[in-house]
Design a protein around this motif. Structure first.
Motif, PDB file in Angstrom:
ATOM      1  N   GLY A 148      13.308  98.336 -11.727  1.00  0.00           N
ATOM      2  CA  GLY A 148      12.200  97.048 -11.606  1.00  0.00           C
ATOM      3  C   GLY A 148      12.121  97.032 -10.195  1.00  0.00           C
ATOM      4  O   GLY A 148      12.738  97.672  -9.297  1.00  0.00           O
ATOM      5  N   ASP A 149      10.870  96.672 -10.054  1.00  0.00           N
ATOM      6  CA  ASP A 149      10.356  95.965  -8.632  1.00  0.00           C
ATOM      7  C   ASP A 149       9.982  94.800  -8.399  1.00  0.00           C
ATOM      8  O   ASP A 149       9.551  94.110  -9.302  1.00  0.00           O
ATOM      9  N   SER A 150      10.354  94.095  -7.239  1.00  0.00           N
ATOM     10  CA  SER A 150      10.184  92.807  -6.689  1.00  0.00           C
ATOM     11  C   SER A 150      10.890  91.981  -7.809  1.00  0.00           C
ATOM     12  O   SER A 150      12.003  91.930  -8.003  1.00  0.00           O
ATOM     13  N   ALA A 151      10.151  91.154  -8.400  1.00  0.00           N
ATOM     14  CA  ALA A 151      10.570  90.245  -9.276  1.00  0.00           C
ATOM     15  C   ALA A 151      11.287  90.876 -10.526  1.00  0.00           C
ATOM     16  O   ALA A 151      12.458  90.405 -11.257  1.00  0.00           O
ATOM     17  N   GLY A 152      10.691  92.068 -10.985  1.00  0.00           N
ATOM     18  CA  GLY A 152      11.246  93.077 -11.778  1.00  0.00           C
ATOM     19  C   GLY A 152      12.672  93.568 -11.240  1.00  0.00           C
ATOM     20  O   GLY A 152      13.640  93.815 -12.243  1.00  0.00           O
ATOM     21  N   GLY A 153      12.780  93.635 -10.032  1.00  0.00           N
ATOM     22  CA  GLY A 153      14.213  93.977  -9.598  1.00  0.00           C
ATOM     23  C   GLY A 153      14.986  92.967  -9.829  1.00  0.00           C
ATOM     24  O   GLY A 153      16.382  93.337  -9.935  1.00  0.00           O
ATOM     25  N   PRO A 179      13.599  94.423  -4.201  1.00  0.00           N
ATOM     26  CA  PRO A 179      14.120  93.451  -5.296  1.00  0.00           C
ATOM     27  C   PRO A 179      14.200  91.943  -4.770  1.00  0.00           C
ATOM     28  O   PRO A 179      14.597  91.585  -3.656  1.00  0.00           O
ATOM     29  N   ALA A 180      13.855  90.835  -5.632  1.00  0.00           N
ATOM     30  CA  ALA A 180      14.011  89.397  -5.189  1.00  0.00           C
ATOM     31  C   ALA A 180      15.587  89.427  -5.572  1.00  0.00           C
ATOM     32  O   ALA A 180      15.934  89.465  -6.854  1.00  0.00           O
TER      33      ALA A 180
END
Length: 301
Positions: A148-153, A179-180
């Motif tokens: 996942g990336d960003s919020a998906g992280g 990631p967040a």
């Protein structure tokens, strides 16, 4: 910085000129963006042509769930991808193309859930469903990765923690792209990064995170996985650019995970922006090749 590609040097300028950070610069702008997304939801459909894969979809309990199957006809395992977008923006073409490449080149069956976004979606709703999807993928296709990336992280790492605690499942590797990790954004080191980040901002992100947490405390690991006990997690591959306000918390995660005995493959890029592995730059392409090589090595181990 002098070694950066031309595109990577120009990207922050482009992001500032096009005001890509406008929904993050103030709480008012964030609330306005949420209203805009609710009034006119963006399409989540994949691009018409995704190379090397066949796309299918089902709707399960209101969630559209896409499956990318390699055209080779062989599946060596699964991967569940959680797209970014601040829990408020829908999946975009960069996510789809990365998911398709992972499926085609690694011969993985990649599942892409279209999860409910804020203000209706919350961590307490979404994380357990992602865990179900991962376990279902494992039963259908074999060992299943998370990415996942960003919020998906945030979703990916919180799901890995939930799988360990609630279901006794250890994810074979989780890939986290910018990631967040701590939705309070209270890390004092963030202050020094804010002037350099052309994409994110604290005030808007706090609004989005406040919706996403729902009724949970902000430091609940389902919301902010940095506060979870990382002991016993499977290996992590993590990417972060230093022109990203999430970078200071990523450094904390790396240290905490290694202290807990978790294998961490960390890639930090000086002068690069948020989710740089998804960008059309030389550095982005190198990061994508690294993701593929890392997962391939695990598949052949």
């Amino acid at each position: 910085m002098s070694d950066l590609s031309v595109l990577s040097r120009l990207l922050p300028v482009f992001l500032r000129v096009t005001r890509r950070n406008r929904k993050y610069v103030s709480a008012e702008a964030a609330h306005a963006y949420i209203r805009q997304c609710v009034a006119a939801p963006a399409s989540y459909d994949p691009p018409e042509r995704l190379r090397g894969v066949t796309v299918s979809t089902v709707t399960d309990r209101g969630w559209p769930i896409f499956t990318l199957t390699p055209n080779s006809g062989r599946s060596r395992g699964g991967l569940v991808y959680a797209h970014g977008g601040g829990w408020v923006s829908e999946i975009v073409s960069q996510h789809w193309h990365l998911a398709a490449r992972l499926a085609a080149e690694l011969e993985l069956t990649v599942t892409v859930p279209i999860y409910p976004l804020i203000p209706s979606g919350t961590a307490a709703q979404v994380i357990p469903r992602f865990a179900e999807i991962v376990t279902d993928s494992g039963e259908r296709y074999g060992p299943t990765f998370l990415a996942g990336d960003s919020a998906g992280g945030q979703i990916a790492l919180s799901t890995a923690l939930y799988l360990r605690d609630a279901l006794g499942v250890k994810v074979p590797r989780t890939v986290l792209i910018s990631p967040a990790l701590d939705l309070t954004l209270e890390n004092p080191a963030i202050d020094a990064v804010i002037p350099h980040d052309p994409w994110l901002g604290r005030e808007g992100a706090l609004v989005f995170g406040g919706h996403w947490r729902g009724e949970l405390p902000m430091k609940d690991p389902l919301v902010s996985p940095l506060f979870g006990d990382l002991t016993g997690l499977g290996p992590l591959t993590i990417f972060s650019g230093t022109y990203d306000i999430l970078n200071p918390d990523t450094r904390l995660l790396v240290d905490k995970a290694r202290t807990a005995g978790v294998e961490v493959d960390y890639h930090e890029a000086a002068g690069l922006v948020h989710v740089y592995p998804l960008t059309p730059t030389r550095e982005g392409a190198e990061a994508r090749r690294t993701i593929i090589a890392t997962l391939r090595e695990h598949l052949t181990a």
